[in-house]
Design a protein around this motif. Structure first.
Motif, PDB file in Angstrom:
ATOM      1  N   ARG A  33       0.842  -1.199   0.000  1.00 18.59           N
ATOM      2  CA  ARG A  33       0.000   0.000   0.000  1.00 18.59           C
ATOM      3  C   ARG A  33       0.880   1.254   0.000  1.00 18.59           C
ATOM      4  NH1 ARG A  33      -4.686   1.527   4.456  1.00 18.59           N
ATOM      5  NH2 ARG A  33      -5.148   3.599   3.643  1.00 18.59           N
ATOM      6  N   LEU A  50      -1.530  -5.980 -12.311  1.00 19.10           N
ATOM      7  CA  LEU A  50      -1.856  -6.392 -10.952  1.00 19.10           C
ATOM      8  C   LEU A  50      -2.556  -7.746 -10.961  1.00 19.10           C
ATOM      9  CD1 LEU A  50      -1.212  -3.360 -10.512  1.00 19.10           C
ATOM     10  CD2 LEU A  50      -3.085  -3.307  -8.851  1.00 19.10           C
ATOM     11  N   GLU A  51      -2.172  -8.584  -9.999  1.00 25.31           N
ATOM     12  CA  GLU A  51      -2.868  -9.855  -9.748  1.00 25.31           C
ATOM     13  C   GLU A  51      -3.843  -9.678  -8.581  1.00 25.31           C
ATOM     14  OE1 GLU A  51      -2.311 -12.547 -11.537  1.00 25.31           O
ATOM     15  OE2 GLU A  51      -0.370 -12.218 -12.499  1.00 25.31           O
ATOM     16  N   THR A  52      -3.391  -8.968  -7.563  1.00 22.67           N
ATOM     17  CA  THR A  52      -4.219  -8.652  -6.400  1.00 22.67           C
ATOM     18  C   THR A  52      -3.946  -7.206  -6.012  1.00 22.67           C
ATOM     19  OG1 THR A  52      -2.540  -9.387  -4.808  1.00 22.67           O
ATOM     20  CG2 THR A  52      -4.150 -11.030  -5.549  1.00 22.67           C
ATOM     21  N   GLY A  53      -4.823  -6.653  -5.184  1.00 20.67           N
ATOM     22  CA  GLY A  53      -4.663  -5.276  -4.751  1.00 20.67           C
ATOM     23  C   GLY A  53      -5.350  -4.299  -5.691  1.00 20.67           C
ATOM     24  N   GLY A  73      -7.114  -2.533 -11.084  1.00 21.33           N
ATOM     25  CA  GLY A  73      -6.760  -3.739 -10.354  1.00 21.33           C
ATOM     26  C   GLY A  73      -6.422  -4.850 -11.312  1.00 21.33           C
ATOM     27  N   ARG A  74      -6.918  -6.040 -11.025  1.00 25.81           N
ATOM     28  CA  ARG A  74      -6.620  -7.198 -11.862  1.00 25.81           C
ATOM     29  C   ARG A  74      -7.297  -7.111 -13.230  1.00 25.81           C
ATOM     30  NH1 ARG A  74     -10.730 -11.078 -11.852  1.00 25.81           N
ATOM     31  NH2 ARG A  74     -12.509 -10.557 -10.519  1.00 25.81           N
ATOM     32  N   GLY A  99      -0.987  -5.472  -2.699  1.00 29.95           N
ATOM     33  CA  GLY A  99      -1.168  -6.763  -3.360  1.00 29.95           C
ATOM     34  C   GLY A  99       0.122  -7.192  -4.019  1.00 29.95           C
ATOM     35  N   HIS A 100       0.003  -7.878  -5.133  1.00 31.68           N
ATOM     36  CA  HIS A 100       1.184  -8.250  -5.912  1.00 31.68           C
ATOM     37  C   HIS A 100       0.816  -8.350  -7.383  1.00 31.68           C
ATOM     38  CE1 HIS A 100      -0.571 -12.317  -5.162  1.00 31.68           C
ATOM     39  NE2 HIS A 100      -0.129 -12.558  -6.381  1.00 31.68           N
ATOM     40  N   LEU A 161     -11.024  -7.498  -5.537  1.00 31.27           N
ATOM     41  CA  LEU A 161     -10.469  -8.172  -4.366  1.00 31.27           C
ATOM     42  C   LEU A 161     -11.124  -9.540  -4.181  1.00 31.27           C
ATOM     43  CD1 LEU A 161     -10.504  -5.155  -1.875  1.00 31.27           C
ATOM     44  CD2 LEU A 161      -8.513  -6.072  -3.077  1.00 31.27           C
ATOM     45  N   ALA A 239       0.377 -16.163  -4.175  1.00 33.31           N
ATOM     46  CA  ALA A 239       1.012 -15.230  -3.250  1.00 33.31           C
ATOM     47  C   ALA A 239       2.525 -15.343  -3.310  1.00 33.31           C
ATOM     48  CB  ALA A 239       0.522 -15.514  -1.834  1.00 33.31           C
TER      49      ALA A 239
END
Length: 242
Positions: A33, A50-53, A73-74, A99-100, A161, A239
């Protein structure tokens, strides 16, 4: 078997040969963040998938006031533009919820896209959808009350999310929506009173997604805003070590 499975909607739609070629220049990384994907007035050095976040594209007035003008986002690529090498970007793009994902150098992506019109068309469709989001958010800011705008914004975050909980403070929501903190607090109380969400310090939990959509109504059900038409992706654990 694919080179890697991706939760990112653009990467998930690439054909295997394109994914193999792109994988060579992609760098996996954690995106905490507050991490800046691109800074106002600086050239774009990397593009992020983005994959997450969640990332926010933020506009800043000459007096220093800030407001979010787009959520990423994703569903796509950040920043949402394909710029020339030395072109300076007009907004900040930063991680709103950590996220990542994966990133690629701007020059490497330009070379990759040079002889791949199908991938460029895919990115163009995303960019069209994103700027429809920006336009419809501007319309919503003009015609909807803050409680409806907040409901729409929470739904947009929830689309990006896996969790029912959104880790976000009242102060940050106020900045993103361009309103006073007290206005966000009042709007949250309205949504809580309708049993749509539960709000506590630094966290908003979606309690009834369907009813929250009904509350947001035409503020959410618009091109670029709603995530209802997104492809369904199987979600294995991706993750990264933190």
């Amino acid at each position: 078997m694919r080179v890697f499975e991706s939760e990112n909607l653009i990467l998930s739609q690439l054909a295997d040969p394109e994914l193999v070629a792109l994988e060579r220049i992609l760098e996996p990384l954690v995106l905490p963040r507050g991490f800046e994907l691109v800074h106002l007035g600086m050239p774009v050095s990397h593009y992020y998938f983005l994959e997450t976040g969640i990332a926010s594209m933020v506009a800043t007035s000459p007096e220093g006031r800030k407001a979010e003008i787009g959520v990423l986002g994703r569903d796509g690529m950040s920043p949402p533009a394909l710029t020339a090498d030395a072109e300076r970007f007009s907004f900040d793009v930063m991680m709103q919820v950590g996220g990542h994902g994966r990133r690629v150098e701007a020059s490497a992506l330009a070379c990759f896209l040079a002889d791949r019109p199908a991938v460029r068309r895919l990115l163009s469709r995303f960019l069209h959808s994103f700027f429809a989001q920006v336009a419809n958010t501007a319309l919503s800011n003009a015609v909807h009350k803050i409680d409806v705008r907040l409901a729409k914004w929470l739904l947009m975050c929830h689309d990006r999310l896996d969790s029912e909980g959104i880790e976000i403070t009242h102060e940050y929501m106020a900045t993103m929506l361009g309103v006073r903190r007290s206005s966000v607090t009042d709007a949250l109380h309205i949504l809580e009173g309708e049993h749509l969400i539960y709000s506590t310090r630094g966290l908003v939990i979606i309690r009834n997604r369907a009813s929250l959509e009904a509350f947001a109504a035409d503020a959410y059900d618009l091109p670029g805003i709603t995530g209802r038409g997104w492809p369904v992706i199987d979600r294995p654990s991706l993750a990264l070590s933190r």
